[in-house]
Scaffold this active site. Structure first.
Site, mmCIF file in Angstrom:
data_model
loop_
_atom_site.group_PDB
_atom_site.id
_atom_site.type_symbol
_atom_site.label_atom_id
_atom_site.label_comp_id
_atom_site.label_asym_id
_atom_site.label_seq_id
_atom_site.Cartn_x
_atom_site.Cartn_y
_atom_site.Cartn_z
ATOM 1 N N CYS A 2 -15.072 30.078 -14.043
ATOM 2 C CA CYS A 2 -14.779 31.423 -14.341
ATOM 3 C C CYS A 2 -13.664 31.277 -14.219
ATOM 4 O O CYS A 2 -12.935 30.577 -12.549
ATOM 5 C CB CYS A 2 -15.128 32.315 -13.651
ATOM 6 S SG CYS A 2 -17.381 32.383 -14.391
ATOM 7 N N ARG A 27 -12.122 26.280 -16.851
ATOM 8 C CA ARG A 27 -12.936 26.712 -15.660
ATOM 9 C C ARG A 27 -14.072 27.193 -16.208
ATOM 10 O O ARG A 27 -15.036 28.004 -15.397
ATOM 11 C CB ARG A 27 -12.257 27.659 -14.717
ATOM 12 C CG ARG A 27 -10.991 27.385 -14.030
ATOM 13 C CD ARG A 27 -10.337 28.455 -13.642
ATOM 14 N NE ARG A 27 -11.234 28.834 -12.168
ATOM 15 C CZ ARG A 27 -10.702 28.586 -10.798
ATOM 16 N NH1 ARG A 27 -9.966 27.647 -10.842
ATOM 17 N NH2 ARG A 27 -11.667 28.531 -10.177
ATOM 18 N N TRP A 74 -18.072 30.486 -17.125
ATOM 19 C CA TRP A 74 -19.193 29.701 -16.919
ATOM 20 C C TRP A 74 -20.541 30.305 -15.881
ATOM 21 O O TRP A 74 -20.215 30.664 -15.188
ATOM 22 C CB TRP A 74 -18.474 28.109 -15.780
ATOM 23 C CG TRP A 74 -19.505 27.203 -15.581
ATOM 24 C CD1 TRP A 74 -20.235 26.056 -16.961
ATOM 25 C CD2 TRP A 74 -20.502 26.605 -14.525
ATOM 26 N NE1 TRP A 74 -20.438 24.898 -15.997
ATOM 27 C CE2 TRP A 74 -20.882 25.289 -15.302
ATOM 28 C CE3 TRP A 74 -20.808 27.542 -13.741
ATOM 29 C CZ2 TRP A 74 -21.528 24.949 -14.640
ATOM 30 C CZ3 TRP A 74 -22.006 27.115 -13.362
ATOM 31 C CH2 TRP A 74 -22.946 25.215 -13.479
ATOM 32 N N ASN A 100 -14.910 35.832 -10.254
ATOM 33 C CA ASN A 100 -15.513 34.909 -10.525
ATOM 34 C C ASN A 100 -16.126 34.351 -9.226
ATOM 35 O O ASN A 100 -15.200 34.639 -8.169
ATOM 36 C CB ASN A 100 -14.001 34.167 -10.376
ATOM 37 C CG ASN A 100 -14.139 32.217 -10.380
ATOM 38 O OD1 ASN A 100 -15.167 32.070 -10.211
ATOM 39 N ND2 ASN A 100 -13.213 31.784 -9.481
ATOM 40 N N GLY A 101 -17.428 33.633 -8.847
ATOM 41 C CA GLY A 101 -17.765 33.691 -7.544
ATOM 42 C C GLY A 101 -18.977 33.938 -8.478
ATOM 43 O O GLY A 101 -19.645 34.661 -8.747
ATOM 44 N N GLU A 478 -17.747 5.771 -11.461
ATOM 45 C CA GLU A 478 -16.990 5.981 -12.115
ATOM 46 C C GLU A 478 -16.215 5.994 -13.627
ATOM 47 O O GLU A 478 -16.146 6.698 -14.017
ATOM 48 C CB GLU A 478 -14.608 6.295 -11.556
ATOM 49 C CG GLU A 478 -14.416 6.862 -11.933
ATOM 50 C CD GLU A 478 -14.607 8.115 -12.660
ATOM 51 O OE1 GLU A 478 -15.557 9.212 -11.438
ATOM 52 O OE2 GLU A 478 -13.879 9.415 -13.234
ATOM 53 N N LYS A 482 -17.846 8.922 -16.288
ATOM 54 C CA LYS A 482 -16.937 9.702 -17.593
ATOM 55 C C LYS A 482 -17.418 9.596 -18.618
ATOM 56 O O LYS A 482 -17.280 10.211 -19.216
ATOM 57 C CB LYS A 482 -15.371 8.673 -17.658
ATOM 58 C CG LYS A 482 -14.097 9.489 -17.622
ATOM 59 C CD LYS A 482 -13.819 10.025 -16.362
ATOM 60 C CE LYS A 482 -14.093 11.085 -15.475
ATOM 61 N NZ LYS A 482 -14.148 11.086 -14.584
ATOM 62 N N GLU A 485 -20.193 11.831 -19.182
ATOM 63 C CA GLU A 485 -19.988 12.975 -19.178
ATOM 64 C C GLU A 485 -19.233 13.866 -20.442
ATOM 65 O O GLU A 485 -19.165 15.109 -20.924
ATOM 66 C CB GLU A 485 -18.539 13.000 -18.308
ATOM 67 C CG GLU A 485 -18.245 14.876 -17.605
ATOM 68 C CD GLU A 485 -17.116 14.083 -16.884
ATOM 69 O OE1 GLU A 485 -16.439 13.349 -16.258
ATOM 70 O OE2 GLU A 485 -16.357 15.877 -16.023
ATOM 71 N N HIS A 501 -32.689 -6.035 -8.917
ATOM 72 C CA HIS A 501 -33.846 -4.297 -8.380
ATOM 73 C C HIS A 501 -34.586 -3.870 -9.116
ATOM 74 O O HIS A 501 -34.886 -3.247 -8.464
ATOM 75 C CB HIS A 501 -32.991 -4.468 -7.576
ATOM 76 C CG HIS A 501 -32.503 -5.732 -5.943
ATOM 77 N ND1 HIS A 501 -33.057 -6.823 -5.525
ATOM 78 C CD2 HIS A 501 -32.013 -5.994 -5.756
ATOM 79 C CE1 HIS A 501 -32.953 -7.570 -5.130
ATOM 80 N NE2 HIS A 501 -31.327 -7.460 -5.386
ATOM 81 N N LYS A 597 -14.441 22.742 -15.321
ATOM 82 C CA LYS A 597 -13.582 21.533 -13.799
ATOM 83 C C LYS A 597 -14.163 22.327 -12.499
ATOM 84 O O LYS A 597 -14.235 20.892 -11.153
ATOM 85 C CB LYS A 597 -12.373 22.192 -14.374
ATOM 86 C CG LYS A 597 -11.239 20.826 -13.788
ATOM 87 C CD LYS A 597 -10.384 20.100 -14.408
ATOM 88 C CE LYS A 597 -9.656 19.122 -14.040
ATOM 89 N NZ LYS A 597 -10.239 18.300 -13.864
HETATM 90 C C1 AGP Z 1 -15.148 15.075 -12.557
HETATM 91 O O1 AGP Z 1 -15.384 14.240 -14.203
HETATM 92 C C2 AGP Z 1 -15.724 15.663 -12.835
HETATM 93 N N1 AGP Z 1 -15.387 16.777 -13.631
HETATM 94 C C3 AGP Z 1 -16.312 16.195 -11.697
HETATM 95 O O2 AGP Z 1 -16.915 14.759 -11.133
HETATM 96 C C4 AGP Z 1 -15.767 16.538 -10.482
HETATM 97 O O3 AGP Z 1 -14.816 15.146 -10.116
HETATM 98 C C5 AGP Z 1 -16.452 17.618 -9.132
HETATM 99 O O4 AGP Z 1 -16.474 18.504 -9.537
HETATM 100 C C6 AGP Z 1 -15.529 17.534 -8.565
HETATM 101 O O5 AGP Z 1 -14.510 18.017 -8.105
HETATM 102 P P1 AGP Z 1 -13.240 18.198 -7.451
HETATM 103 O O6 AGP Z 1 -12.309 17.215 -6.990
HETATM 104 O O7 AGP Z 1 -12.154 19.567 -7.743
HETATM 105 O O8 AGP Z 1 -13.747 18.604 -5.982
#
Ligand code: AGP
Length: 602
Positions: A2, A27, A74, A100-101, A478, A482, A485, A501, A597
């Protein structure tokens, strides 16, 4: 999770509110809404969907209101819907609130207010706030007093902005969720993050937890958690407005991938002393007795932590990467000589902040490797280490992963130097000079990559596997994160040796295996061959003269540099691969479904 925005000043409020929401959409993008104060009451427009949907509904509105609030959501309590969209109002439309929260005691408050005859129309926790303020107004309180009474009743985390019918102030409060105040000659802005108002001003006041604020067109009063009026410093941010736009790029993600040469340059600026074979990190802490490092983060930041831990272990500094959400289960009390490093782009991730607070309680030294100046992690850790990557708007972290890993590389060398028993990483002089050349090398990859052709070639597959060893293992993880995602395709990243394994059972000719061979990886070649024998297409990500190229079906080339740099360049190739697959599949690249995000709930 949010984003909130508020504006009061000389100009019509709808413009800055909608611009702010567009900048905050990273957000959350389940619903959007605004409320402004007009001559006869409060006007509220809101809908499920994105800010563009909201814009469609208010396009023809000619509001001259100069005071208002806005929200992009969100979802946590209640699914995305018009009813659950913010702003929320009391039933008589006297009070509108964006939040937000999470209000933890909302059910108790709702029960009390319902018994008093107040009615609720949404499933959100937030709706109790306007009704609680209305409750206090109904008992003869002035708006400021009613707001303060309501805030005192709330438990949980919040950044809140409130407008009250017939009143020329915005009331706001911060407790555990970010809230910044922007100041210019024509008025004030409140927002979850600076980019929301960067088109208008770069003068910022970072509010603190416990602050309540009354903002009018002609001034602002800030009261701290001890109920004292306080003056907080106005700071200039050095982000430029064009850094928060897409520029010539179709997506923020592509822009952020392409601006990595610049962001990396900023990360290393002034921090490398090549002749002196050292890094210059401005850490005002005694690190000489540290012999145990915990690197803690979530998602991409956790992968950067894995990279950092791997490097520290190579320097004989005992280090461990820990998922922030598992920290309480996986650590016990850290020994006194522990350095806790929170790795977090936003500095607001609830899981990471929870772990940081636990480490602080245990009394160990703490650092925050973060991108956002004055973020909660930056303020709560003993020292912030800013990665200086500039605003990252795409939900998928790209340039900040590169900058985090470079920052952690420099930190590992810093720790190795101050810790007598540690050894420097192999070829420290080559590492430092290659780090300096890294921005140029990234540029080379961006100019020459054939990732878009491979994205097309391997489009309709059943699953995608990414393998690597050591530093390459964090890059593999990573790469897979990506990929899943933003493409919504099934992808997994793991240590190459683990393939045999279990995961090998999934390997077919419909499961390409991306093998990262930028480092010590003779065994990865063997593991890739094991998959190839079972029919899997192999894509090697390696220097061109590496022997894996002879057996691989396809190749993404990286220069032969120090393993730290070659692995980071392999990651850039994988960023491009994910991006181009997602464009082929027509995905919402900057706003992947169900994600946000900044994840400010545990
Ligand atoms: C990565 O592409 C993500 N959007 C997510 O994994 C992100 O890295 C994670 O939520 C951590 O966020 P931060 O680095 O702001 O703590």
């Amino acid at each position: 999770m949010c984003g909130i925005i508020a504006h009061v000043g000389d100009k019509r409020a709808l413009g800055p509110l909608v611009t702010g929401l567009e900048k905050l959409e990273y957000r959350g993008y389940d619903s959007a809404g605004v409320a402004v104060k007009n001559g006869n009451g409060l006007d509220v427009w809101k809908c499920s969907g994105q800010v563009s949907d909201l814009k469609d509904t208010i396009d023809t509105v000619e509001s001259s209101a100069t005071l208002g609030i806005g929200h992009t959501r969100w979802s946590t309590h209640g699914p995305p819907s018009d009813e659950n969209a913010h702003p929320h109002t009391d039933q008589r439309n006297r009070v509108a609130v964006v939040h937000n929260g999470i209000i933890e005691n909302y059910e108790t408050i709702k029960d009390i207010l319902t018994a008093e005859g107040y009615e609720f129309t949404s499933e959100t926790d937030t709706e109790v706030i306007p009704n609680l303020i209305a409750y206090y107004l109904d008992r003869g309180n002035e708006p400021l007093a009613a707001f303060k009474h309501a805030i005192a009743d709330l438990e949980g985390s919040y950044a809140i902005a409130v407008v009250v019918d017939g009143n020329d102030s915005i009331y706001a409060a911060r407790q555990g969720s970010p809230l910044v105040l922007g100041v210019d000659d024509t008025g004030y802005y409140l927002a979850s993050d600076v980019p929301a108002f960067l088109d208008y001003t770069d003068s910022v006041v970072y509010l603190q937890d416990g602050d309540t604020v009354e903002v009018r067109a002609d001034g602002v009063d800030i009261v701290d958690g001890n109920d004292e009026y306080v003056q907080r410093e106005i700071e200039q941010v050095d982000w430029q407005p064009d850094e928060t736009g897409k520029g010539q790029y179709e997506h923020f993600m592509l822009k952020e991938i392409h601006t990595q040469p610049t962001s990396l340059q900023k990360t290393i600026e002034g921090r490398l002393d090549i002749g002196g074979e050292r890094t210059n990190l401005d850490i005002d802490m005694d690190l000489t007795s540290i012999d145990n490092v915990q690197l803690v983060g979530c998602g991409t930041s956790y992968h950067a932590a894995l990279f950092g831990a791997s490097l520290l272990n190579r320097c004989d500094v005992s280090a461990r990467a820990i998922r922030a959400s598992e920290y309480d289960l996986n650590t016990g009390t850290p020994p006194e000589d522990t350095l806790f490093v929170a790795v977090t782009q936003s500095g607001e991730t609830a899981d990471t902040l929870g772990a940081l607070r636990q480490a602080k309680e245990a009394g160990v030294s703490t650092l925050a490797v973060t991108n956002v100046v004055q973020s909660t992690a930056a303020r709560e850790a003993d020292e912030p280490l800013y990665i200086r990557a500039g605003p990252e708007i795409g939900v998928a972290a790209t340039k900040t992963f590169s900058s985090q890993t470079v920052m952690l590389t420099m930190l590992s060398q810093h720790l190795a130097r101050v810790n007598d028993e540690a050894t420097r990483v192999d070829n420290i002089d080559q590492l430092l000079s290659d780090l300096q050349d890294l921005p140029g090398a990234v540029d080379g990859i961006l100019q020459s990559s054939n990732a878009s052709r491979l994205a097309e070639k391997y489009l309709d597959m059943n699953a995608y596997f990414f393998i690597g060893r050591g530093l390459g293992c964090s890059v593999a993880k990573e790469g897979a994160l990506k990929f899943k995602e933003i493409t919504y395709e099934h992808a997994e990243g793991f240590a190459s040796g683990e393939l045999k394994h279990g995961p090998l059972a999934l390997v077919t000719d419909q499961t390409p295996v991306f093998a990262i061979c930028a480092d010590d990886c003779e065994k990865t070649v063997t593991n890739a061959k094991e998959a190839q024998t079972r029919g899997a297409p192999i894509v090697a990500i390696s220097p061109s003269d590496h022997r894996i190229v002879d057996t691989a079906d396809e190749h993404l080339s990286v220069p032969d540099m120090h393993p730290v740099c070659s692995n980071l360049l392999a990651n850039v190739q994988l960023q491009l691969l994910s991006y181009y697959c997602a464009t082929e599949l027509d995905r919402a690249i900057d706003k992947p479904r169900n994600l946000a995000k900044s994840v400010t709930v545990e």
